[in-house]
Design an enzyme around this catalytic site. Structure first.
Site, PDB file in Angstrom:
ATOM      1  N   ASN A  24       7.128  22.859 -14.128  1.00 55.18           N
ATOM      2  CA  ASN A  24       8.342  23.350 -14.764  1.00 55.18           C
ATOM      3  C   ASN A  24       9.561  22.499 -14.429  1.00 55.18           C
ATOM      4  O   ASN A  24       9.517  21.605 -13.595  1.00 55.18           O
ATOM      5  CB  ASN A  24       8.576  24.813 -14.400  1.00 55.18           C
ATOM      6  N   HIS A  30      13.272  12.444   7.467  1.00 54.84           N
ATOM      7  CA  HIS A  30      14.107  11.636   8.351  1.00 54.84           C
ATOM      8  C   HIS A  30      13.721  11.886   9.799  1.00 54.84           C
ATOM      9  O   HIS A  30      13.335  12.999  10.167  1.00 54.84           O
ATOM     10  CB  HIS A  30      15.586  11.996   8.164  1.00 54.84           C
ATOM     11  N   THR A  61       4.920  24.194   5.955  1.00 57.22           N
ATOM     12  CA  THR A  61       4.995  23.219   7.045  1.00 57.22           C
ATOM     13  C   THR A  61       3.620  22.895   7.623  1.00 57.22           C
ATOM     14  O   THR A  61       3.470  21.923   8.348  1.00 57.22           O
ATOM     15  CB  THR A  61       5.882  23.745   8.189  1.00 57.22           C
ATOM     16  N   LYS A  62       2.619  23.732   7.319  1.00 56.44           N
ATOM     17  CA  LYS A  62       1.260  23.558   7.840  1.00 56.44           C
ATOM     18  C   LYS A  62       0.256  23.755   6.711  1.00 56.44           C
ATOM     19  O   LYS A  62       0.570  24.337   5.671  1.00 56.44           O
ATOM     20  CB  LYS A  62       0.984  24.581   8.950  1.00 56.44           C
TER      21      LYS A  62
END
Length: 170
Positions: A69, A96, A149-150
């Site tokens: 989308n 970063h 994150t995992k």
């Protein structure tokens, strides 16, 4: 030639109106990203809406019959077949570094590129963020606004910040 193709995408193709107005615009985008940019196979069941950021395409592979989308940001990824990605999702393949405090973060290097892998038949909800290197298993659902994150196991439902599995679909 590849740079010119991506420039044309960002100047013209990306800005064609949403296909809810005229389906032809989706067909043009699908043809362009499949035949010119070669990041996905041509499939009449695919949806590739307006204002999708696709970086330089070298780190991107999208499977057949995917629905992506508007406003999606993809730095790089391996996306399987039959994947649905809601508006404004971010899929990242680098970040970063910030370990040094003696220099501003803006001048610190980025992490090595690590493409997320999104297996077949995954649904990613609106405004979700997929971080570098994660693997989302087949048949999983990522809730709106989740930050993955995992790794997410196959056939799981994951929600929250950071995303946590709240149930299995099997």
């Amino acid at each position: 030639m590849k740079k010119l193709s991506i420039i044309i995408y960002y100047i013209f193709i990306k800005h064609l109106p949403n296909s809810k107005y005229i389906r032809l615009f989706n067909c043009v985008r699908i043809l362009y990203v499949s035949k010119i940019l070669k990041v996905m196979p041509y499939d009449k069941n695919s949806i590739f809406e307006d204002n999708i950021y696709i970086s330089n395409c070298s780190q991107l592979r999208i499977g057949k019959a995917c629905q992506i989308n508007e406003g999606v940001f993809i730095q790089g990824a391996s996306i399987g077949d039959y994947v649905m990605i809601a508006p404004n999702v971010s899929i990242l393949n680098e970040s970063h570094t910030f370990q040094r405090t003696d220099i501003p973060m803006v001048f610190q290097p980025t992490t090595p590129k690590s493409n997320p892998v999104i297996d077949d038949d995954v649904w990613i909800g609106r405004n979700a963020v997929i971080l570098p290197g994660v693997h989302i298993g087949r048949g999983s659902i990522i809730g709106a606004g989740a930050v993955v994150t995992k790794n997410i196991p196959p056939y799981s439902v994951a929600v929250g910040v950071p995303a946590k599995v709240i149930r299995s679909r099997i």
